[in-house]
Every structure is written in C-alpha cells, then in structure tokens.
Enzyme design. Structure first.
Site, PDB file in Angstrom:
ATOM      1  CG  LEU A   1     -14.340 -13.306 -29.754  1.00 17.54           C
ATOM      2  CD1 LEU A   1     -13.976 -12.219 -30.752  1.00 17.54           C
ATOM      3  CD2 LEU A   1     -15.469 -12.837 -28.846  1.00 17.54           C
TER       4      LEU A   1
ATOM      5  CG  HIS B   1      -7.284 -19.028 -32.723  1.00 19.99           C
ATOM      6  ND1 HIS B   1      -8.364 -19.882 -32.800  1.00 19.99           N
ATOM      7  CD2 HIS B   1      -7.544 -18.198 -31.690  1.00 19.99           C
ATOM      8  CE1 HIS B   1      -9.231 -19.576 -31.841  1.00 19.99           C
ATOM      9  NE2 HIS B   1      -8.756 -18.557 -31.141  1.00 19.99           N
TER      10      HIS B   1
HETATM   11 NI    NI Z   1      -9.635 -17.584 -29.508  1.00 17.91          NI
END
Ligand code: NI
Length: 187
Positions: A99, A144
């Site tokens: 995203l 992340h």
């Molecule tokens: Ni991601």
C-alpha cells in the site's frame, strides 16, 4: 478512523521500529484504526510505520482471499513485538505489492516457511509456524518494522526499470483511491 498511508520515499518507512508495552496509549483504538485504514485501501496487511509510527506492530486480514480459497477464511491477526525465529524450506518467488508503493508489483524471493513469536492485541504470547502465503504476508509486514521495503529485495536491473515509478512516489505523483502522505508531506 482512516489514516493516511505513507508513500515510498517517506523517512518513516525507513526506521527500525521499537517494541511496545501493554500500556501503550490507546492501543485498542490504534489497532482498530489500522484495520479500518487497511480495509479502506483494499489491503491485506498494514504495518505501523506505514501510518508513521515507529513501533513493532502490524495487522493482517486474509479474509478478502477466502472467496477464492477458504483456507484464508478467518485469518485476521494482530502482531505485536514479533520475532521471526526461523525461516526454513525452499526459496519461493511470488509477486508482491504494498500500500506504500501503489502501482508497483514485483516478484520477490522468500523462504517458504517461518516460525514467528509475537503478542496479540491482548498481549497474549504466541509461537506459531506458517508457510506459503501466510508466511509471505508476515515476512512482508515484518520487513516494514525493520525499515525494509519489498523493492529493496529486487535486482539492480529491476530497480532501474521501475525507477521512474519510484521517483513519482517520492514526489507524491500518484493516482490513488486512498489517502496517502508523500515524503514532502504535501499530500
Ligand atoms: Ni507493505
């Protein structure tokens, strides 16, 4: 509440995130907001750095995939202070997206099986093994919180080929249905 998703190029995505304790302020609300933000963007995973928080927390919900494969039904989880204790098996190539990098999909190599230890939203400890797509999602989200993005794992040649797209993300030039925040903070 739906929060803006930070785009590639934003320094918040590059920090190694820190652990949290059960008394982290408004944790329940934060988790709710992260799910709402993820659903709004049609995602299946979202990590705290993607909303600008440098904490070791991510959420995953594979329910949207259950229509094609019932195996994914009900897989809705919150991972707090996770540790990938083991990565085993074959290296498998699979297409990934993120995203924070709308419009970019690349084949990424990852080990097919993991053992992950984490706390859930009630701070209950879990020690579990996952393989295939379950492992893939957890590995992507785990990256992340380490400040790593999936495009860090592609070849130099591939990265060169998508350089224009990456530069557009850095500049916030993106056509996106959901609310984003670019590195210049102007979006
Ligand atoms: Ni991601």
């Amino acid at each position: 509440m739906i929060l803006p998703i930070y785009l590639y190029g934003h320094p918040a995505l590059r920090k190694k995130a820190g652990e949290i304790t059960p008394d982290y302020p408004d944790l329940k609300e934060l988790v709710e907001n992260m799910f709402a933000t993820m659903y709004n963007a049609d995602g299946i995973g979202l990590a705290a750095p993607q909303i600008g928080l440098d904490i070791r927390l991510f959420v995953v919900d594979l329910e949207p995939l259950a229509e094609d494969n019932p195996l994914y039904s009900g897989f809705k989880k919150v991972f707090i202070n996770p540790v990938i204790a083991e990565e085993t098996g074959e290296t498998v190539k699979m297409e990934e997206g993120c995203l924070s990098l709308p419009g970019i999909n690349e084949n990424i190599d990852r080990k097919e099986k993991i053992r992950v230890q984490y706390f859930d939203e009630n701070f209950i400890f879990h020690d579990e093994t996952y393989d295939a797509f379950f492992a893939r999602c957890i590995q992507h989200e785990y990256d992340h919180i380490e400040g790593i993005l999936f495009v860090d794992r592609i070849s130099g040649i591939r990265k060169q080929l998508i350089k224009g797209k990456l530069n557009n993300l850095i500049k916030g030039r993106v056509n996106c249905r959901y609310k984003v925040r670019a590195s210049d903070g102007k979006n």
